[in-house]
Motif scaffolding. Structure first.
Motif, PDB file in Angstrom:
ATOM      1  N   LEU A 285     -17.673  -4.251   1.740  1.00  0.00           N
ATOM      2  CA  LEU A 285     -16.730  -3.231   1.324  1.00  0.00           C
ATOM      3  C   LEU A 285     -17.412  -1.874   1.164  1.00  0.00           C
ATOM      4  O   LEU A 285     -16.856  -0.835   1.522  1.00  0.00           O
ATOM      5  CB  LEU A 285     -16.065  -3.636   0.003  1.00  0.00           C
ATOM      6  N   LYS A 286     -18.636  -1.898   0.643  1.00  0.00           N
ATOM      7  CA  LYS A 286     -19.380  -0.650   0.472  1.00  0.00           C
ATOM      8  C   LYS A 286     -19.677  -0.015   1.824  1.00  0.00           C
ATOM      9  O   LYS A 286     -19.533   1.203   1.996  1.00  0.00           O
ATOM     10  CB  LYS A 286     -20.683  -0.937  -0.273  1.00  0.00           C
ATOM     11  N   LEU A 287     -20.082  -0.859   2.790  1.00  0.00           N
ATOM     12  CA  LEU A 287     -20.402  -0.356   4.123  1.00  0.00           C
ATOM     13  C   LEU A 287     -19.170   0.240   4.796  1.00  0.00           C
ATOM     14  O   LEU A 287     -19.203   1.355   5.326  1.00  0.00           O
ATOM     15  CB  LEU A 287     -20.974  -1.494   4.975  1.00  0.00           C
ATOM     16  N   VAL A 288     -18.070  -0.518   4.785  1.00  0.00           N
ATOM     17  CA  VAL A 288     -16.852  -0.067   5.456  1.00  0.00           C
ATOM     18  C   VAL A 288     -16.263   1.159   4.766  1.00  0.00           C
ATOM     19  O   VAL A 288     -15.824   2.112   5.414  1.00  0.00           O
ATOM     20  CB  VAL A 288     -15.824  -1.219   5.497  1.00  0.00           C
ATOM     21  N   THR A 289     -16.262   1.141   3.430  1.00  0.00           N
ATOM     22  CA  THR A 289     -15.720   2.276   2.695  1.00  0.00           C
ATOM     23  C   THR A 289     -16.535   3.538   2.950  1.00  0.00           C
ATOM     24  O   THR A 289     -15.985   4.636   3.102  1.00  0.00           O
ATOM     25  CB  THR A 289     -15.696   1.978   1.183  1.00  0.00           C
TER      26      THR A 289
ATOM     27  N   TYR B  80       0.853  -1.190   0.000  1.00  0.00           N
ATOM     28  CA  TYR B  80       0.000   0.000   0.000  1.00  0.00           C
ATOM     29  C   TYR B  80       0.890   1.242   0.000  1.00  0.00           C
ATOM     30  O   TYR B  80       2.052   1.184   0.385  1.00  0.00           O
ATOM     31  CB  TYR B  80      -0.919   0.027   1.228  1.00  0.00           C
ATOM     32  N   GLU B  81       0.314   2.329  -0.457  1.00  0.00           N
ATOM     33  CA  GLU B  81       1.043   3.595  -0.459  1.00  0.00           C
ATOM     34  C   GLU B  81       0.844   4.286   0.880  1.00  0.00           C
ATOM     35  O   GLU B  81      -0.273   4.362   1.389  1.00  0.00           O
ATOM     36  CB  GLU B  81       0.546   4.486  -1.597  1.00  0.00           C
ATOM     37  N   SER B  82       1.912   4.794   1.430  1.00  0.00           N
ATOM     38  CA  SER B  82       1.833   5.438   2.745  1.00  0.00           C
ATOM     39  C   SER B  82       0.928   6.665   2.728  1.00  0.00           C
ATOM     40  O   SER B  82       0.384   7.066   3.748  1.00  0.00           O
ATOM     41  CB  SER B  82       3.235   5.844   3.214  1.00  0.00           C
ATOM     42  N   SER B  83       0.754   7.228   1.542  1.00  0.00           N
ATOM     43  CA  SER B  83      -0.079   8.431   1.424  1.00  0.00           C
ATOM     44  C   SER B  83      -1.536   8.105   1.114  1.00  0.00           C
ATOM     45  O   SER B  83      -2.339   9.023   0.892  1.00  0.00           O
ATOM     46  CB  SER B  83       0.472   9.339   0.316  1.00  0.00           C
ATOM     47  N   SER B  84      -1.901   6.816   1.094  1.00  0.00           N
ATOM     48  CA  SER B  84      -3.267   6.415   0.767  1.00  0.00           C
ATOM     49  C   SER B  84      -4.255   6.990   1.781  1.00  0.00           C
ATOM     50  O   SER B  84      -3.934   7.140   2.964  1.00  0.00           O
ATOM     51  CB  SER B  84      -3.388   4.893   0.750  1.00  0.00           C
ATOM     52  N   SER B  85      -5.445   7.270   1.312  1.00  0.00           N
ATOM     53  CA  SER B  85      -6.482   7.808   2.192  1.00  0.00           C
ATOM     54  C   SER B  85      -6.939   6.731   3.159  1.00  0.00           C
ATOM     55  O   SER B  85      -6.753   5.527   2.929  1.00  0.00           O
ATOM     56  CB  SER B  85      -7.679   8.291   1.368  1.00  0.00           C
ATOM     57  N   ILE B  86      -7.555   7.149   4.243  1.00  0.00           N
ATOM     58  CA  ILE B  86      -8.039   6.197   5.242  1.00  0.00           C
ATOM     59  C   ILE B  86      -9.093   5.265   4.647  1.00  0.00           C
ATOM     60  O   ILE B  86      -9.138   4.069   4.958  1.00  0.00           O
ATOM     61  CB  ILE B  86      -8.609   6.935   6.479  1.00  0.00           C
ATOM     62  N   ALA B  87      -9.923   5.796   3.754  1.00  0.00           N
ATOM     63  CA  ALA B  87     -10.950   4.963   3.122  1.00  0.00           C
ATOM     64  C   ALA B  87     -10.320   3.883   2.254  1.00  0.00           C
ATOM     65  O   ALA B  87     -10.740   2.721   2.281  1.00  0.00           O
ATOM     66  CB  ALA B  87     -11.884   5.838   2.291  1.00  0.00           C
TER      67      ALA B  87
ATOM     68  N   LYS C 229     -10.585  -0.152   3.106  1.00  0.00           N
ATOM     69  CA  LYS C 229     -11.192  -1.020   2.097  1.00  0.00           C
ATOM     70  C   LYS C 229     -10.227  -2.129   1.688  1.00  0.00           C
ATOM     71  O   LYS C 229     -10.620  -3.295   1.578  1.00  0.00           O
ATOM     72  CB  LYS C 229     -11.589  -0.196   0.871  1.00  0.00           C
ATOM     73  N   LYS C 230      -8.975  -1.779   1.494  1.00  0.00           N
ATOM     74  CA  LYS C 230      -7.966  -2.764   1.099  1.00  0.00           C
ATOM     75  C   LYS C 230      -7.727  -3.781   2.207  1.00  0.00           C
ATOM     76  O   LYS C 230      -7.563  -4.981   1.944  1.00  0.00           O
ATOM     77  CB  LYS C 230      -6.661  -2.041   0.748  1.00  0.00           C
TER      78      LYS C 230
END
Length: 239
Positions: free
Chosen positions: A98-102, A64-71, A75-76
């Motif tokens: 995934l929809k719920l958590v995202t 994962y990218e360290s700059s990825s958003s929390i969402a 989700k990942k």
């Protein structure tokens, strides 16, 4: 009297002996709640979800990218934990999870962004804040904290299931059935005849599987012994 937040996450800290370094963040959330600092509560909730998601991804070897958003991180992480795979319609269920958590993660992120934009007006750590300025409604922060607590525990349960031993799918083996039927007697009940292989497979599938494995090991061992003898016969014929 103020109630305690993050009860499930606190229990998780005890269960895994603070493996994911959550304790300090949870204490910061509770401290901010007691001080009625809603901005800090929401900011720490974001940090908790982000940190736990990254830990799970690291644990499962997911990049994962360290700059990825929390969402995106959440989700990942939930996807890595294979949410919904036990359901009959696993694809549909997984997408629903995934929809719920995202959706919740996006709400957390939006809330945090809003807090960041209003940091100078509401955060006690910001410069130039007047002591007479109103704070953000604490009920909003409590709601976010409760949802964060539920999400973290949900991800924890998915993790436990992901590491749980998988059930062995036991299938019938025709050759082994014949061996059992030749070795043991059939059973007559009220005019119906039941073969030993049928009885064992239905009544005790685990023992059926063990006997099948034992039979295959014995067969493999016998074949290993026969091969050298055949080789000696061939060498004798050549000479």
């Amino acid at each position: 009297m103020m109630h305690k937040l993050m009860l499930l996450s606190s229990e998780l800290v005890e269960l895994n002996q603070n493996k994911y370094r959550m304790k300090a963040t949870i204490e910061a959330i509770q401290g901010a709640y007691q001080d009625q600092e809603s901005g800090i509560v929401i900011g720490q909730c974001k940090s908790l979800i982000e940190s736990f998601s990254k830990s799970i991804l690291d644990e499962f070897g997911e990049a994962y990218e360290s700059s990825s958003s929390i969402a995106r991180l959440t989700k990942k992480a939930v996807k890595a934990l294979s949410a919904g795979n036990l359901a009959e319609n696993s694809t549909k269920t997984k997408q629903a999870y995934l929809k719920l958590v995202t959706s919740f993660s996006n709400n957390i992120e939006t809330a945090v962004q809003g807090i960041g934009e209003l940091r100078n007006d509401f955060c006690p750590l910001a410069h130039g804040r007047s002591v007479y300025q109103d704070k953000l409604d604490m009920s909003y922060a409590v709601f976010i904290a409760n949802q964060t607590d539920s999400l973290v525990w949900f991800m924890h349960e998915l993790r436990l299931r992901a590491f749980a031993p998988k059930d062995i799918i036991i299938e019938r083996d025709t050759e082994h059935d014949e061996l059992l039927d030749d070795t043991y007697n059939s059973v007559d009940i009220l005019g119906d005849t039941y073969l030993p292989s049928e009885i064992l497979w239905h009544v005790n599938p685990d023992k059926y599987h063990k006997s099948l494995c034992a039979a295959k090991e014995e067969q493999a061992s016998s074949e290993e012994k026969i091969q050298p003898e055949e080789q000696e016969l061939l060498e004798g014929a050549d000479s």
